[in-house]
Design a protein around this motif. Structure first.
Motif, mmCIF file in Angstrom:
data_model
loop_
_atom_site.group_PDB
_atom_site.id
_atom_site.type_symbol
_atom_site.label_atom_id
_atom_site.label_comp_id
_atom_site.label_asym_id
_atom_site.label_seq_id
_atom_site.Cartn_x
_atom_site.Cartn_y
_atom_site.Cartn_z
ATOM 1 N N ALA A 44 0.828 -1.207 0.000
ATOM 2 C CA ALA A 44 0.000 0.000 0.000
ATOM 3 C C ALA A 44 0.863 1.259 0.000
ATOM 4 O O ALA A 44 0.570 2.232 -0.703
ATOM 5 N N ARG A 45 1.951 1.242 0.801
ATOM 6 C CA ARG A 45 2.857 2.389 0.836
ATOM 7 C C ARG A 45 3.559 2.565 -0.503
ATOM 8 O O ARG A 45 3.716 3.681 -0.999
ATOM 9 N N ILE A 46 3.990 1.469 -1.088
ATOM 10 C CA ILE A 46 4.682 1.553 -2.376
ATOM 11 C C ILE A 46 3.759 2.106 -3.453
ATOM 12 O O ILE A 46 4.158 2.949 -4.255
ATOM 13 N N ARG A 47 2.496 1.620 -3.461
ATOM 14 C CA ARG A 47 1.549 2.099 -4.481
ATOM 15 C C ARG A 47 1.279 3.588 -4.349
ATOM 16 O O ARG A 47 1.082 4.287 -5.335
ATOM 17 N N SER A 48 1.256 4.067 -3.108
ATOM 18 C CA SER A 48 0.889 5.468 -2.892
ATOM 19 C C SER A 48 2.085 6.415 -2.894
ATOM 20 O O SER A 48 1.915 7.622 -2.754
ATOM 21 N N SER A 49 3.288 5.873 -3.046
ATOM 22 C CA SER A 49 4.492 6.690 -2.847
ATOM 23 C C SER A 49 4.645 7.812 -3.862
ATOM 24 O O SER A 49 5.244 8.840 -3.562
#
Length: 258
Positions: free
Chosen positions: A226-231
């Protein structure tokens, strides 16, 4: 024509908001060079080069052990020595794992636990004094916690004993974006960096020997998907999306009125 404009707009938005690659965000992705930590790692701390120790020797007759204690030092403030600032000098374990101890000379400390070092010094000093009491304390026990935690940083531990969960508590726990099944522990063993992967979702973690940390351990919590997708989605993306939408509208109006 309208459909073509819609498709172009959707593609532009997709490109603008495309997620970052994992390889651009996650630390320590390549294969480690020195292998993993042993599953039988000791729970007690092991003294290592660069550790700083205080060693205090006492006995029923203090005069018999005076020569084994380093002088105390005080931090003077405006020429006044405060009682709370008086402390005993420290020993630095050198690169070879030794300290220079009064009367006894060069002593190998690295590789010993606190219990082993205490017993060794007690035996050696007993040749000169009756019933000596040895108190050893490690004063630079630090751990570093980085990655997806609320308060990353380097922490000094006073009790010389801390668990993985207590350490994460110092960093105010993982964020919602922390990968809980793949926490990386990095530790120096015999001059080499070793690693272990820890699954915080498993109850077996608390019975693992790695549950108790050693001095200078590093804990890394990698970001989840989720963090990677939103980075890459930030305020600049929103401006770009708005601009693309406005441009699409202008083109559509122009083509309709043409």
């Amino acid at each position: 024509m309208k459909n073509r404009i819609l498709i172009i707009s959707i593609l532009a938005v997709f490109v603008a908001t495309s997620c970052a690659s994992r390889k651009n965000l996650v630390y320590f992705q390549d294969e480690p060079l020195t292998g993993g930590l042993s599953v039988d790692e000791p729970e007690q701390i092991i003294y290592k080069p660069d550790d700083i120790l205080t060693i205090n020797i006492s006995a029923l007759d203090p005069k018999t052990v005076t020569s084994f204690n380093l002088p105390v030092v005080s931090n003077n403030v405006n020429g006044i020595s405060a009682q709370g600032n008086i402390q005993r000098q420290t020993y630095l374990i050198d690169y070879d794992g030794n300290i220079e101890f009064p009367v006894l000379g060069t002593i190998k400390i690295a590789g010993l636990t606190r219990t082993e070092a205490t017993e060794m010094l007690t035996t050696r000093i007993r040749e000169y004094a009756t019933d000596p009491i040895v108190n050893i304390r490690l004063v630079n026990f630090t751990i570093t916690i980085i990655g997806e935690v609320a308060s990353p940083g380097t922490f000094t531990i006073q009790d010389e004993r801390i668990t993985l969960l207590e350490a994460l508590g110092l960093a105010r726990d993982l964020t919602i974006f922390g990968e809980r099944k793949n926490v990386l522990l990095i530790r120096e063993v015999d001059g080499q960096k070793k690693f272990a992967k820890i699954d915080l979702t498993s109850i077996n973690t608390i019975s693992s020997p790695l549950y108790y940390l050693q001095q200078n351990d590093v804990i890394y919590v990698e970001p989840n998907k989720a963090r990677i997708r939103s980075s890459t989605f930030n305020q600049n993306n929103s401006v770009l999306i708005s601009a693309i939408g406005t441009l699409s509208t202008i083109i559509a109006v122009f083509l309709i009125n043409k």
